[in-house]
Motif scaffolding. Structure first.
Motif, short mmCIF file in Angstrom:
data_model
loop_
_atom_site.label_atom_id
_atom_site.label_comp_id
_atom_site.label_asym_id
_atom_site.label_seq_id
_atom_site.Cartn_x
_atom_site.Cartn_y
_atom_site.Cartn_z
N ASP A 120 24.70 56.59 43.46
CA ASP A 120 23.49 56.54 43.10
C ASP A 120 22.93 56.88 43.96
O ASP A 120 21.27 57.37 44.59
CB ASP A 120 22.63 56.24 41.91
CG ASP A 120 22.83 54.82 41.50
OD1 ASP A 120 24.36 54.55 41.30
OD2 ASP A 120 22.21 53.70 41.28
N GLN A 121 22.73 55.47 45.12
CA GLN A 121 21.85 55.45 45.91
C GLN A 121 22.42 56.35 46.83
O GLN A 121 21.79 57.08 48.37
CB GLN A 121 21.94 53.90 46.43
CG GLN A 121 20.89 53.41 47.72
CD GLN A 121 20.73 51.57 47.68
OE1 GLN A 121 21.09 51.13 47.81
NE2 GLN A 121 19.08 51.77 48.15
N GLY A 122 24.03 56.48 47.64
CA GLY A 122 24.18 57.09 48.97
C GLY A 122 23.68 58.56 48.62
O GLY A 122 23.36 59.09 49.85
N GLY A 160 30.39 51.87 57.67
CA GLY A 160 30.09 51.18 56.67
C GLY A 160 28.72 52.77 56.32
O GLY A 160 27.73 51.74 56.03
N ASN A 163 26.05 54.23 38.56
CA ASN A 163 26.04 52.94 38.12
C ASN A 163 24.61 51.84 38.17
O ASN A 163 23.84 51.10 38.18
CB ASN A 163 26.58 51.70 38.51
CG ASN A 163 26.11 51.62 39.97
OD1 ASN A 163 25.26 52.47 40.84
ND2 ASN A 163 27.16 50.63 40.21
N ALA A 214 22.49 51.47 40.25
CA ALA A 214 22.06 49.83 40.87
C ALA A 214 22.67 49.91 42.43
O ALA A 214 23.00 51.61 42.66
CB ALA A 214 23.14 48.65 40.41
N GLY A 256 25.09 49.01 43.67
CA GLY A 256 25.90 48.11 43.33
C GLY A 256 25.54 46.69 44.58
O GLY A 256 26.52 46.29 44.26
N MET A 257 27.04 47.31 45.25
CA MET A 257 27.61 46.86 46.56
C MET A 257 26.54 45.89 46.75
O MET A 257 26.52 44.42 47.15
CB MET A 257 27.95 47.38 47.72
CG MET A 257 29.26 46.28 48.57
SD MET A 257 29.59 47.90 49.90
CE MET A 257 31.62 47.89 48.97
N ASN A 269 30.31 49.93 46.14
CA ASN A 269 31.56 50.14 45.34
C ASN A 269 32.60 50.92 44.96
O ASN A 269 33.21 51.07 44.13
CB ASN A 269 30.94 49.99 43.69
CG ASN A 269 30.28 48.46 44.20
OD1 ASN A 269 30.71 47.58 44.71
ND2 ASN A 269 29.85 47.49 43.05
N ASN A 270 31.65 52.56 45.08
CA ASN A 270 31.91 53.80 44.21
C ASN A 270 33.79 54.35 45.33
O ASN A 270 34.37 54.89 45.26
CB ASN A 270 30.90 54.58 44.02
CG ASN A 270 31.25 54.65 45.79
OD1 ASN A 270 31.21 55.51 46.51
ND2 ASN A 270 29.29 54.32 45.77
C1 LIG Z 1 23.21 53.50 55.92
C2 LIG Z 1 22.96 52.22 55.29
N1 LIG Z 1 22.01 51.91 54.83
C3 LIG Z 1 22.42 50.84 53.72
C4 LIG Z 1 24.53 50.33 53.82
C5 LIG Z 1 24.21 49.34 53.07
N2 LIG Z 1 24.42 49.68 52.05
C6 LIG Z 1 25.52 49.42 51.13
S1 LIG Z 1 26.33 49.80 49.72
C7 LIG Z 1 24.91 50.25 49.68
C8 LIG Z 1 24.65 50.66 48.16
C9 LIG Z 1 25.61 51.81 47.97
O1 LIG Z 1 24.65 51.94 46.47
P1 LIG Z 1 25.30 53.45 45.38
O2 LIG Z 1 25.12 54.51 46.48
O3 LIG Z 1 24.71 53.59 44.76
O4 LIG Z 1 26.54 52.65 45.71
P2 LIG Z 1 27.14 51.57 44.59
O5 LIG Z 1 27.70 50.12 45.29
O6 LIG Z 1 26.41 51.26 43.52
O7 LIG Z 1 29.13 52.36 43.85
C10 LIG Z 1 24.17 50.01 50.35
C11 LIG Z 1 22.58 49.69 50.98
C12 LIG Z 1 24.92 51.07 54.66
N3 LIG Z 1 26.04 50.65 54.68
N4 LIG Z 1 24.42 52.06 54.62
#
Ligand SMILES: Cc1ncc(C[n+]2csc(CCOP(=O)(O)OP(=O)(O)O)c2C)c(N)n1
Ligand SMILES: [Mg+2]
Length: 211
Positions: free
Chosen positions: A88-90, A62, A115, A117, A119-120, A37-38
Protein backbone atom coordinates in the motif's frame (compact mmCIF):
# COMPACT_ATOMS: atom_id res chain seq x y z
CA UNK A 1 11.01 -32.60 4.44
CA UNK A 2 12.98 -29.61 5.78
CA UNK A 3 11.06 -27.45 3.32
CA UNK A 4 7.75 -28.69 4.73
CA UNK A 5 8.88 -28.04 8.28
CA UNK A 6 9.99 -24.54 7.38
CA UNK A 7 6.74 -23.86 5.54
CA UNK A 8 4.74 -24.83 8.59
CA UNK A 9 6.68 -22.53 10.86
CA UNK A 10 6.78 -19.67 8.33
CA UNK A 11 3.25 -19.63 7.08
CA UNK A 12 0.81 -17.02 8.20
CA UNK A 13 -2.57 -16.05 6.82
CA UNK A 14 -1.28 -13.73 4.12
CA UNK A 15 1.19 -16.31 2.79
CA UNK A 16 -1.71 -18.74 2.47
CA UNK A 17 -3.76 -16.17 0.55
CA UNK A 18 -0.87 -15.46 -1.82
CA UNK A 19 -0.37 -19.20 -2.28
CA UNK A 20 -3.98 -19.57 -3.34
CA UNK A 21 -3.65 -16.68 -5.78
CA UNK A 22 -0.54 -18.34 -7.27
CA UNK A 23 -2.53 -21.52 -7.80
CA UNK A 24 -4.87 -20.02 -10.36
CA UNK A 25 -2.73 -17.97 -12.70
CA UNK A 26 -1.85 -20.40 -15.44
CA UNK A 27 -2.62 -17.93 -18.18
CA UNK A 28 -0.19 -15.36 -16.74
CA UNK A 29 3.37 -15.22 -18.04
CA UNK A 30 5.24 -13.45 -15.28
CA UNK A 31 5.00 -12.39 -11.65
CA UNK A 32 6.56 -9.17 -10.42
CA UNK A 33 7.37 -8.27 -6.84
CA UNK A 34 7.84 -4.99 -5.00
CA UNK A 35 9.82 -4.21 -1.86
CA UNK A 36 8.75 -4.46 1.78
CA UNK A 37 7.20 -7.17 3.92
CA UNK A 38 4.96 -8.04 0.96
CA UNK A 39 8.05 -9.16 -0.96
CA UNK A 40 8.93 -11.65 1.76
CA UNK A 41 5.38 -12.98 1.96
CA UNK A 42 5.39 -13.43 -1.82
CA UNK A 43 8.83 -15.12 -1.74
CA UNK A 44 7.66 -17.56 0.90
CA UNK A 45 4.45 -18.40 -0.93
CA UNK A 46 6.32 -18.73 -4.23
CA UNK A 47 9.08 -20.91 -2.76
CA UNK A 48 6.52 -23.39 -1.54
CA UNK A 49 4.20 -23.22 -4.55
CA UNK A 50 4.48 -25.33 -7.65
CA UNK A 51 4.54 -22.20 -9.75
CA UNK A 52 6.84 -22.28 -12.77
CA UNK A 53 6.22 -18.63 -13.55
CA UNK A 54 9.11 -16.32 -14.03
CA UNK A 55 9.38 -14.00 -11.04
CA UNK A 56 11.06 -10.60 -11.15
CA UNK A 57 12.28 -9.45 -7.73
CA UNK A 58 14.07 -6.33 -6.62
CA UNK A 59 15.94 -8.07 -3.80
CA UNK A 60 19.06 -6.24 -2.65
CA UNK A 61 18.39 -3.21 -4.83
CA UNK A 62 15.40 -2.50 -2.59
CA UNK A 63 13.74 -0.14 -5.06
CA UNK A 64 10.31 0.53 -3.63
CA UNK A 65 7.73 1.04 -6.38
CA UNK A 66 9.53 -1.20 -8.90
CA UNK A 67 6.85 -3.86 -9.34
CA UNK A 68 4.33 -1.97 -11.45
CA UNK A 69 6.97 -0.50 -13.84
CA UNK A 70 8.44 -4.01 -14.27
CA UNK A 71 4.98 -5.35 -15.02
CA UNK A 72 4.49 -2.67 -17.68
CA UNK A 73 7.87 -3.55 -19.23
CA UNK A 74 7.04 -7.24 -19.41
CA UNK A 75 3.57 -6.68 -20.72
CA UNK A 76 4.68 -4.29 -23.45
CA UNK A 77 7.55 -6.55 -24.50
CA UNK A 78 5.62 -9.82 -24.79
CA UNK A 79 1.94 -8.82 -24.71
CA UNK A 80 1.17 -11.43 -22.05
CA UNK A 81 -0.71 -11.14 -18.80
CA UNK A 82 1.35 -10.13 -15.77
CA UNK A 83 0.57 -10.65 -12.11
CA UNK A 84 2.01 -7.75 -10.18
CA UNK A 85 2.31 -7.69 -6.37
CA UNK A 86 2.88 -4.49 -4.44
CA UNK A 87 2.20 -2.91 -1.04
CA UNK A 88 0.00 0.00 0.00
CA UNK A 89 2.99 2.33 0.20
CA UNK A 90 4.78 0.97 -2.87
CA UNK A 91 1.80 1.69 -5.11
CA UNK A 92 1.86 5.33 -4.06
CA UNK A 93 5.06 5.79 -6.06
CA UNK A 94 3.28 4.58 -9.18
CA UNK A 95 0.36 6.91 -9.89
CA UNK A 96 1.55 7.74 -13.40
CA UNK A 97 2.12 4.05 -14.17
CA UNK A 98 -1.53 3.42 -13.33
CA UNK A 99 -2.39 5.92 -16.02
CA UNK A 100 -0.11 4.12 -18.53
CA UNK A 101 -1.72 0.77 -17.73
CA UNK A 102 -5.22 2.15 -18.03
CA UNK A 103 -4.63 4.18 -21.20
CA UNK A 104 -2.96 1.26 -22.99
CA UNK A 105 -5.31 -1.32 -21.53
CA UNK A 106 -2.36 -3.49 -20.50
CA UNK A 107 -3.30 -6.96 -19.19
CA UNK A 108 -1.87 -6.47 -15.71
CA UNK A 109 -3.44 -7.62 -12.47
CA UNK A 110 -2.12 -5.52 -9.60
CA UNK A 111 -2.47 -7.23 -6.24
CA UNK A 112 -2.03 -4.77 -3.38
CA UNK A 113 -1.17 -6.39 -0.07
CA UNK A 114 -2.64 -3.69 2.13
CA UNK A 115 -1.54 -3.76 5.77
CA UNK A 116 -2.28 -0.03 6.11
CA UNK A 117 1.33 0.56 7.09
CA UNK A 118 4.81 1.16 5.85
CA UNK A 119 5.29 -2.33 7.19
CA UNK A 120 8.96 -3.05 6.78
CA UNK A 121 10.02 0.34 8.14
CA UNK A 122 7.52 0.08 10.99
CA UNK A 123 9.03 -3.26 12.01
CA UNK A 124 12.55 -1.84 12.00
CA UNK A 125 11.48 1.19 14.00
CA UNK A 126 9.85 -1.08 16.51
CA UNK A 127 12.65 -3.59 16.80
CA UNK A 128 15.60 -1.24 16.76
CA UNK A 129 14.32 2.00 18.23
CA UNK A 130 11.09 1.07 19.97
CA UNK A 131 9.40 4.14 18.46
CA UNK A 132 7.06 4.58 15.48
CA UNK A 133 7.20 7.63 13.21
CA UNK A 134 4.81 7.97 10.25
CA UNK A 135 4.66 4.24 9.58
CA UNK A 136 1.27 3.28 11.01
CA UNK A 137 -2.12 4.98 11.02
CA UNK A 138 -1.61 5.91 14.68
CA UNK A 139 1.85 7.39 14.06
CA UNK A 140 0.93 9.44 10.99
CA UNK A 141 0.78 7.12 7.96
CA UNK A 142 -2.34 7.66 5.89
CA UNK A 143 -4.16 4.51 4.84
CA UNK A 144 -5.24 4.38 1.21
CA UNK A 145 -8.69 4.11 -0.30
CA UNK A 146 -7.65 1.82 -3.15
CA UNK A 147 -11.11 1.64 -4.64
CA UNK A 148 -11.13 5.40 -5.19
CA UNK A 149 -7.64 5.26 -6.68
CA UNK A 150 -8.64 2.46 -9.05
CA UNK A 151 -11.75 4.38 -10.06
CA UNK A 152 -9.75 7.56 -10.60
CA UNK A 153 -7.60 5.77 -13.17
CA UNK A 154 -10.43 3.80 -14.79
CA UNK A 155 -9.17 0.47 -13.45
CA UNK A 156 -11.51 -2.21 -12.20
CA UNK A 157 -11.31 -2.70 -8.45
CA UNK A 158 -11.85 -5.96 -6.55
CA UNK A 159 -11.45 -6.82 -2.94
CA UNK A 160 -9.92 -10.27 -2.61
CA UNK A 161 -12.16 -13.04 -1.39
CA UNK A 162 -12.10 -16.81 -1.43
CA UNK A 163 -14.00 -17.02 -4.68
CA UNK A 164 -11.01 -15.61 -6.56
CA UNK A 165 -10.68 -16.91 -10.09
CA UNK A 166 -8.36 -16.15 -12.92
CA UNK A 167 -11.13 -14.89 -15.17
CA UNK A 168 -11.19 -11.45 -13.62
CA UNK A 169 -11.06 -8.59 -16.01
CA UNK A 170 -7.64 -7.00 -16.49
CA UNK A 171 -6.27 -4.42 -16.03
CA UNK A 172 -7.43 -4.32 -12.45
CA UNK A 173 -6.44 -3.70 -8.86
CA UNK A 174 -7.14 -6.44 -6.35
CA UNK A 175 -6.91 -5.35 -2.75
CA UNK A 176 -5.95 -7.95 -0.17
CA UNK A 177 -6.50 -6.61 3.35
CA UNK A 178 -3.77 -7.88 5.61
CA UNK A 179 -4.55 -8.01 9.31
CA UNK A 180 -1.49 -9.66 10.74
CA UNK A 181 1.26 -7.48 12.16
CA UNK A 182 4.96 -7.67 11.61
CA UNK A 183 6.90 -10.03 9.40
CA UNK A 184 7.96 -13.10 11.34
CA UNK A 185 10.25 -14.86 11.56
CA UNK A 186 12.89 -12.24 10.72
CA UNK A 187 16.65 -12.04 10.95
CA UNK A 188 17.80 -9.41 13.48
CA UNK A 189 20.74 -7.29 12.34
CA UNK A 190 24.10 -8.98 12.89
CA UNK A 191 22.67 -12.43 13.63
CA UNK A 192 23.89 -15.56 11.84
CA UNK A 193 21.36 -16.97 9.37
CA UNK A 194 19.87 -19.54 11.77
CA UNK A 195 19.33 -17.05 14.60
CA UNK A 196 15.91 -15.90 13.53
CA UNK A 197 13.44 -14.13 15.75
CA UNK A 198 11.39 -15.74 17.22
CA UNK A 199 13.93 -18.51 17.75
CA UNK A 200 13.63 -21.69 15.74
CA UNK A 201 13.21 -24.89 17.68
CA UNK A 202 16.49 -26.57 18.61
CA UNK A 203 15.76 -29.50 16.25
CA UNK A 204 15.11 -27.25 13.29
CA UNK A 205 18.18 -25.20 14.12
CA UNK A 206 20.32 -28.34 14.04
CA UNK A 207 18.73 -29.42 10.75
CA UNK A 208 19.53 -26.05 9.15
CA UNK A 209 23.02 -26.13 10.58
CA UNK A 210 23.66 -29.42 8.81
CA UNK A 211 22.08 -28.49 5.48
C1 LIG B 1 12.52 4.33 -3.34
C2 LIG B 1 12.52 3.80 -1.95
N1 LIG B 1 11.99 4.55 -0.95
C3 LIG B 1 11.94 4.06 0.31
C4 LIG B 1 12.42 2.81 0.59
C5 LIG B 1 12.39 2.28 2.01
N2 LIG B 1 11.33 1.30 2.19
C6 LIG B 1 11.58 -0.04 2.08
S1 LIG B 1 10.23 -0.97 2.40
C7 LIG B 1 9.29 0.41 2.71
C8 LIG B 1 7.87 0.28 3.14
C9 LIG B 1 6.99 -0.31 2.09
O1 LIG B 1 5.65 -0.27 2.53
P1 LIG B 1 4.56 -1.08 1.73
O2 LIG B 1 4.69 -0.86 0.28
O3 LIG B 1 3.22 -0.75 2.32
O4 LIG B 1 4.98 -2.58 2.03
P2 LIG B 1 4.88 -3.43 3.40
O5 LIG B 1 6.26 -3.45 3.98
O6 LIG B 1 3.88 -2.77 4.29
O7 LIG B 1 4.45 -4.79 2.95
C10 LIG B 1 10.04 1.58 2.55
C11 LIG B 1 9.53 2.97 2.75
C12 LIG B 1 12.97 2.05 -0.48
N3 LIG B 1 13.43 0.82 -0.27
N4 LIG B 1 12.99 2.55 -1.73
MG1 LIG C 1 2.10 -1.78 3.69
Amino acid sequence: MLKDTLFNCDTNEIVKIISSILECIDDYSTITSDVGNNEFWLSRAYAFSKSQHRMLFSKSFGALGCSIPKAIGVSVSNGNKVLCFTGDQGIQINMQELMVISTNNLPIMIVVLNNQASGMIRDREKNRYNKLIHTTKESGYQALNLEKIANAYGLTYYQWDDSYNSLRKVPCIIEVRVCDGELIPFLPKGNPIQKLSPNLTETLYQQLDRS
